[in-house]
Design an enzyme around this catalytic site. Structure first.
Site, short mmCIF file in Angstrom:
data_model
loop_
_atom_site.label_atom_id
_atom_site.label_comp_id
_atom_site.label_asym_id
_atom_site.label_seq_id
_atom_site.Cartn_x
_atom_site.Cartn_y
_atom_site.Cartn_z
N GLY A 52 0.83 -1.21 0.00
CA GLY A 52 0.00 0.00 0.00
C GLY A 52 0.85 1.25 0.00
N GLY A 64 -0.70 7.85 1.23
CA GLY A 64 -0.76 7.94 2.69
C GLY A 64 0.42 7.37 3.46
N TYR A 109 -14.99 -2.79 10.18
CA TYR A 109 -13.63 -2.21 10.10
C TYR A 109 -12.91 -2.47 11.42
CZ TYR A 109 -9.66 0.91 9.75
OH TYR A 109 -8.38 1.41 9.75
N PRO A 165 -2.48 3.66 14.77
CA PRO A 165 -2.72 5.11 14.73
C PRO A 165 -4.18 5.47 14.99
CG PRO A 165 -1.74 4.27 12.66
CD PRO A 165 -2.27 3.10 13.43
N GLY A 166 -4.36 6.71 15.49
CA GLY A 166 -5.68 7.34 15.49
C GLY A 166 -5.85 8.06 14.16
P1 NDP Z 1 -4.71 5.54 2.05
O1 NDP Z 1 -6.05 5.31 1.45
O2 NDP Z 1 -4.06 6.85 1.83
O3 NDP Z 1 -3.70 4.37 1.57
C1 NDP Z 1 -4.10 3.03 1.56
C2 NDP Z 1 -3.09 2.23 0.78
O4 NDP Z 1 -3.47 0.84 0.82
C3 NDP Z 1 -3.01 2.63 -0.68
O5 NDP Z 1 -1.67 2.63 -1.10
C4 NDP Z 1 -3.78 1.53 -1.39
O6 NDP Z 1 -3.21 1.33 -2.67
C5 NDP Z 1 -3.47 0.32 -0.50
N1 NDP Z 1 -4.49 -0.73 -0.64
C6 NDP Z 1 -5.77 -0.70 -0.20
N2 NDP Z 1 -6.39 -1.82 -0.56
C7 NDP Z 1 -5.48 -2.58 -1.23
C8 NDP Z 1 -5.53 -3.85 -1.86
N3 NDP Z 1 -6.63 -4.59 -1.87
N4 NDP Z 1 -4.42 -4.32 -2.48
C9 NDP Z 1 -3.28 -3.58 -2.47
N5 NDP Z 1 -3.17 -2.37 -1.87
C10 NDP Z 1 -4.27 -1.88 -1.28
O7 NDP Z 1 -4.90 5.27 3.62
P2 NDP Z 1 -3.85 5.24 4.83
O8 NDP Z 1 -2.49 5.51 4.38
O9 NDP Z 1 -4.42 6.07 5.90
O10 NDP Z 1 -4.01 3.72 5.28
C11 NDP Z 1 -2.93 2.81 5.40
C12 NDP Z 1 -3.23 1.84 6.54
O11 NDP Z 1 -3.33 2.55 7.76
C13 NDP Z 1 -4.54 1.07 6.39
O12 NDP Z 1 -4.32 -0.28 6.79
C14 NDP Z 1 -5.47 1.78 7.38
O13 NDP Z 1 -6.48 0.92 7.85
C15 NDP Z 1 -4.48 2.15 8.46
N6 NDP Z 1 -4.91 3.23 9.35
C16 NDP Z 1 -5.23 4.47 8.83
C17 NDP Z 1 -5.62 5.47 9.71
C18 NDP Z 1 -6.05 6.82 9.22
O14 NDP Z 1 -6.71 7.56 9.98
N7 NDP Z 1 -5.71 7.23 8.01
C19 NDP Z 1 -5.65 5.25 11.16
C20 NDP Z 1 -5.30 3.92 11.56
C21 NDP Z 1 -4.93 2.96 10.68
P3 NDP Z 1 -4.03 1.09 -4.03
O15 NDP Z 1 -5.33 1.80 -3.89
O16 NDP Z 1 -3.12 1.63 -5.09
O17 NDP Z 1 -4.15 -0.38 -4.10
C1 8X3 Z 2 -8.59 4.57 11.24
C2 8X3 Z 2 -8.92 5.32 12.48
O1 8X3 Z 2 -10.78 5.92 14.12
O2 8X3 Z 2 -11.26 6.16 11.74
O3 8X3 Z 2 -8.21 3.26 11.54
O4 8X3 Z 2 -11.13 3.99 12.75
S1 8X3 Z 2 -10.61 5.32 12.78
#
Ligand code: NDP
Ligand code: 8X3
Length: 253
Positions: A9, A13, A153, A183-184
């Site tokens: 991913g 992000g 989720y 993370p939050g």
């Molecule tokens: P983004 O949407 O910015 O990035 C998500 C990344 O995951 C992208 O690069 C996307 O790439 C990849 N991805 C999603 N689904 C797939 C798939 N099926 N196969 C391959 N790649 C995939 O979100 P974040 O950076 O915020 O999220 C990253 C992680 O952090 C996640 O696991 C999320 O649950 C977790 N997280 C995020 C928080 C937040 O508040 N943002 C808080 C806590 C946890 P592409 O679409 O090119 O496949």
């Molecule tokens: C992402 C944070 O609080 O939106 O994992 O679930 S929250």
């Protein structure tokens, strides 16, 4: 030879920020995601800015066959992976249990749980052969505390928490570190994906907050990965200063 990190991913992000952070520390980087154009752009950027090598692999972590094919057949030069960052994941919808969409639930479980398992199983043999390695899983505060309309989720991130704990116990004998980062609110494309392109609702999620940035999380991930061999951070919960857990916020509204 540089150390090697694999980031799932990495097209956006937190994953993208991790790829940049590790590249800036002279790691060679394997980047993955489904959006090939973004992978190609990032590869060029990392190679030009940091003079490191990048392997870009485009696949959907939900697909066991393509994930296995991409990772088990890594060129020999890329097999010595020091750090695996299981970051790919998403939330889809924020609906009450009775209204939520089954397809959204399946996509979240397939990506956040099955995808993490497929990637880990494919990469582990390389770490076992080296008798060392570090797996860093992206959990969430949603994997610590369930919140209203968070249902599946949250379940997927509780699973990441449980899998991380199980991995850590089972891989103890193999000298493999396992860290779960939780993370939050981090301002990335996460909310835009969750609310299916509804930019206004996505923006409202961070209103009145100075949320975490992807870079804040990448710094923490890198810190965990750069500790001496005898030190393993098991579990880290990180929120912005205006957030405590999943329910409590001190917003400036
Ligand atoms: P983004 O949407 O910015 O990035 C998500 C990344 O995951 C992208 O690069 C996307 O790439 C990849 N991805 C999603 N689904 C797939 C798939 N099926 N196969 C391959 N790649 C995939 O979100 P974040 O950076 O915020 O999220 C990253 C992680 O952090 C996640 O696991 C999320 O649950 C977790 N997280 C995020 C928080 C937040 O508040 N943002 C808080 C806590 C946890 P592409 O679409 O090119 O496949
Ligand atoms: C992402 C944070 O609080 O939106 O994992 O679930 S929250």
């Amino acid at each position: 030879m540089n150390k090697i990190v694999l980031v799932t991913g990495a097209t956006s992000g937190i994953g993208r920020a991790c790829a940049i952070k590790f590249a800036s520390a002279k790691y060679d980087v394997i980047i993955t995601g489904r959006r090939n154009e973004r992978l190609a752009e990032l590869k060029t950027q990392l190679e030009n800015d940091y003079g490191i090598e990048v392997l870009s692999l485009c696949f959907d972590v939900q697909d066991k066959k393509t994930t296995n094919a991409a990772l088990t057949n890594l060129p020999q030069r890329w097999q010595k992976i020091d750090v695996l960052i299981n970051n790919a994941g998403l939330a889809l919808g924020r609906d009450s249990f009775e209204n939520a969409d089954m397809n959204d639930w399946e996509t979240m479980l397939n990506s956040n749980v099955h995808g993490l398992l497929y990637v880990s199983k494919a990469i582990l043999p390389f770490m076992l052969a080296q008798k060392k390695g570090h797996i860093i899983n992206m959990g969430s505060v949603a994997g610590k505390e369930v919140y209203e309309n968070g249902n599946v989720y949250c379940a997927s991130k509780f699973a990441v928490d449980a899998i991380s704990r199980g991995m850590r116990i089972d891989l103890l004998k193999n000298n493999i570190k396992v860290t779960c980062i939780n993370p939050g609110a981090v301002e990335t494309e996460f909310s835009e994906v969750r609310f299916k392109g509804d930019k206004e609702t996505a923006k409202a999620a961070y209103k009145g907050l100075t949320p975490l940035t992807a870079g804040d999380i990448a710094d923490a991930v890198y810190y965990c990965a750069s500790l001496p061999p005898h030190v393993c951070i098991n579990d880290l919960v990180i929120t912005c200063t205006q957030q405590a857990g999943t329910y409590y916020f001190n917003k400036n509204l």
